[in-house]
Design an enzyme around this catalytic site. Structure first.
Site, PDB file in Angstrom:
ATOM      1  N   GLU A 155      45.806  48.355  41.280  1.00  0.00           N
ATOM      2  CA  GLU A 155      44.689  47.596  40.710  1.00  0.00           C
ATOM      3  C   GLU A 155      44.892  46.109  40.992  1.00  0.00           C
ATOM      4  O   GLU A 155      45.968  45.574  40.771  1.00  0.00           O
ATOM      5  CB  GLU A 155      44.630  47.862  39.197  1.00  0.00           C
ATOM      6  CG  GLU A 155      43.491  47.171  38.506  1.00  0.00           C
ATOM      7  CD  GLU A 155      42.166  47.380  39.234  1.00  0.00           C
ATOM      8  OE1 GLU A 155      41.729  48.526  39.394  1.00  0.00           O
ATOM      9  OE2 GLU A 155      41.560  46.367  39.659  1.00  0.00           O
ATOM     10  N   ALA A 269      49.202  22.624  42.661  1.00  0.00           N
ATOM     11  CA  ALA A 269      50.399  22.344  41.856  1.00  0.00           C
ATOM     12  C   ALA A 269      50.080  22.600  40.388  1.00  0.00           C
ATOM     13  O   ALA A 269      48.935  22.476  39.961  1.00  0.00           O
ATOM     14  CB  ALA A 269      50.814  20.901  42.062  1.00  0.00           C
ATOM     15  N   GLY A 270      51.091  22.981  39.628  1.00  0.00           N
ATOM     16  CA  GLY A 270      50.882  23.259  38.206  1.00  0.00           C
ATOM     17  C   GLY A 270      52.198  23.328  37.473  1.00  0.00           C
ATOM     18  O   GLY A 270      53.189  22.696  37.877  1.00  0.00           O
ATOM     19  N   CYS A 277      52.003  39.928  35.174  1.00  0.00           N
ATOM     20  CA  CYS A 277      52.174  40.561  36.489  1.00  0.00           C
ATOM     21  C   CYS A 277      53.081  39.798  37.443  1.00  0.00           C
ATOM     22  O   CYS A 277      54.122  40.322  37.853  1.00  0.00           O
ATOM     23  CB  CYS A 277      50.813  40.777  37.129  1.00  0.00           C
ATOM     24  SG  CYS A 277      49.861  42.026  36.261  1.00  0.00           S
ATOM     25  N   LYS A 337      47.294  31.241  31.700  1.00  0.00           N
ATOM     26  CA  LYS A 337      46.283  30.519  32.491  1.00  0.00           C
ATOM     27  C   LYS A 337      45.025  30.412  31.639  1.00  0.00           C
ATOM     28  O   LYS A 337      44.938  31.034  30.566  1.00  0.00           O
ATOM     29  CB  LYS A 337      45.985  31.241  33.810  1.00  0.00           C
ATOM     30  CG  LYS A 337      45.330  32.600  33.628  1.00  0.00           C
ATOM     31  CD  LYS A 337      44.879  33.179  34.964  1.00  0.00           C
ATOM     32  CE  LYS A 337      44.090  34.463  34.736  1.00  0.00           C
ATOM     33  NZ  LYS A 337      43.594  35.090  35.944  1.00  0.00           N
TER      34      LYS A 337
END
Ligand code: NAD
Length: 451
Positions: A155, A269-270, A277, A337
């Site tokens: 999935e 970038a973060g 997952c 997120k």
């Protein structure tokens, strides 16, 4: 078709509601009583846009139901999908839920009226379906391979856009033990128009890891570039990546303008990747490589880079405030997120923990995470109900998800309520927001404050 689905998490429930909307009769099986009660009452037990409407429509049409009774759910059913969790347990994936589900399904196989196909949708390393799942089914049923169908159908849905991803798939990968099994799965997806690839069980299993590993590589590459920019005066990762995107191999010409493929959203970038997952799948692939005697230095580096990112953001807060001890810091975003309430392996939680261990007083606001959900995750008393209450009298704010509500907020008003208007932007979402003169803005991937 009559479809049984074991497990009603993001994958099981989305699959069930979507297949019911395609005319199948779907019976979901769930062991958690709380989850079962909620779904039976038409309430999705997690945040996923559009899913509740689809679930209720399925229930109203009589094509979707949920139960704790697997034997009833498998009566006259053509196909069973296994969508249980495969979380990390130490180094290895925990396959106990999968094995239990396979044993329970195996115990019912003989009672199914005709040929029944078992489909693994959970993410598992190559060989798991052919070995663990197949052998468990055989052991519990006394049937031989070929007397039941077996498939692995990975999935690819993403939390936050799961319904759209499932309803409009870019491809459907059908790993088949034999062509008869593959035919059943292809018929199940008869109403979905995209390429359907018939592959081996192991190729199907590996495809899912390949897909997640590629995304993790892009994210860690971007984050490493951000760290290099942070150490290089006069550079900004947004500019460098912006120039990179315009390579025609990344943004080809379209009929009118350049095409900006969605994959570029992973070249950003973060604060590092998280969720249920990517971290566990990259790790499972590394462990699988080790077992096969294959070194995975690139994936090892991806994980190392990712693990550094939250500490780098904490370092920015320390530098901006001259230490965080007894400072009040507001985190904007708790989930891994924007657009989900999934807190599993969220990098925001690593930041929260690191700030707390340095004596900071941390509070948080996430529009998708209810205070009850945070409480369940052991984050009692730390969640605020609004941006305003999170930022009131704070010494600094750290933006940890790219929720549009943060970009669209009235920052003049918000920073006026803070004790010191220090804004650390872990996702570079406020780059184009006009902040008041007095605010000190620290985006990632760029040395020093830019306002
Ligand atoms: P989840 O943990 O949210 O849900 C699993 C559900 O299965 C739980 O509700 C649990 O109670 C139930 N369950 C466990 N054993 C059961 C049993 N024997 N009978 C009935 N119910 C049982 O999991 P998820 O996030 O939906 O992920 C499921 C699988 O799909 C994992 O392997 C995951 O890696 C993979 N996957 C997840 C996503 C995602 O975005 N979450 C995307 C693609 C693939």
């Amino acid at each position: 078709m009559i479809v049984t689905i074991v497990g009603t998490g993001y994958v099981g429930l989305v699959t069930g509601a979507c297949l019911a909307s395609h005319g199948h009769t779907v019976r979901c099986v769930e062991v958690s009583e709380e989850r079962l009660r909620s779904i039976a009452a038409g309430k999705v037990p997690f945040y996923e846009p559009g899913l509740e409407d689809l679930l209720r429509a399925g229930q109203a049409s009589g094509r979707f139901s949920v139960t704790a009774d697997l034997s009833g759910a498998m009566q006259a059913s053509d196909v069973s999908l296994i969508a249980v969790g495969t979380p990390a347990r130490g180094e290895d994936p925990d396959l106990s839920y999968l094995e239990t589900a396979a044993r329970q399904i195996g115990g019912q196989l003989r009672a199914c009226a005709g040929y029944h196909t078992v489909v693994v949708k959970s993410t598992v390393v190559p060989g798991t379906t052919r070995n663990l799942v197949c052998q468990t089914l055989e052991g519990a049923s006394g049937l031989k391979p070929g007397e039941f169908g077996l498939s692995m159908n990975p999935e690819f849905l993403r939390e936050g856009s799961a319904v759209r991803d499932f309803m409009e798939p870019d491809r459907i990968v059908i790993g088949q033990a034999d062509s008869r099994s593959g035919d059943v799965v292809e018929a199940l997806y008869g109403g979905f128009h995209c390429e359907k690839l018939r592959v081996s069980l192991e190729e199907a299993e590996l495809t899912k890891y390949a897909s997640n590993a590629l995304l993790s590589v892009l994210i860690s590459f971007s984050n490493e570039l951000a760290s290099l920019c942070e150490a290089t005066p006069g550079t900004d990762v947004e500019t460098v990546l912006g120039c990179l995107y315009l390579d025609r191999r990344l943004s080809p010409d379209g009929p009118e303008a350049r095409i900006h493929p969605e994959i570029l959203s992973y070249l950003r970038a973060g604060i590092g990747f998280g969720g249920s997952c990517l971290p566990k799948d990259v790790n499972a692939l590394r462990v699988y490589g080790k077992r096969c005697g294959v070194a995975t230095p690139m994936l090892d580096a991806v994980v190392t880079t990712n693990a550094l990112r939250p500490a780098q953001v904490v370092g920015m807060a320390e530098a901006a405030l001259g230490g965080v001890f007894q400072k009040t810091i507001a985190l904007l975003g708790l989930a891994f997120k924007a657009g989900t309430d999934d807190l599993r392996s969220s990098p925001a939680l690593s930041i929260l923990q690191a700030l707390g261990s340095r004596g900071a007083r941390v509070r948080a606001y996430d529009p998708c995470v209810t205070p009850e959900a945070a409480k369940k995750a052991g984050l009692n008393g730390l969640c605020r109900e609004s941006l305003e209450s999170a930022l009131s009298n704070a010494d600094a704010v750290v933006v940890t998800t790219a929720d549009p509500a943060f970009r669209d907020a009235d920052w003049t008003r918000l920073t006026a309520q803070m004790r010191t208007p220090v804004v650390i932007d872990g996702r570079n979402v406020l780059r184009h927001v006009r902040l008041p003169e007095m605010a000190r803005y620290y985006p990632i991937g760029c040395g020093g404050a830019i306002h």
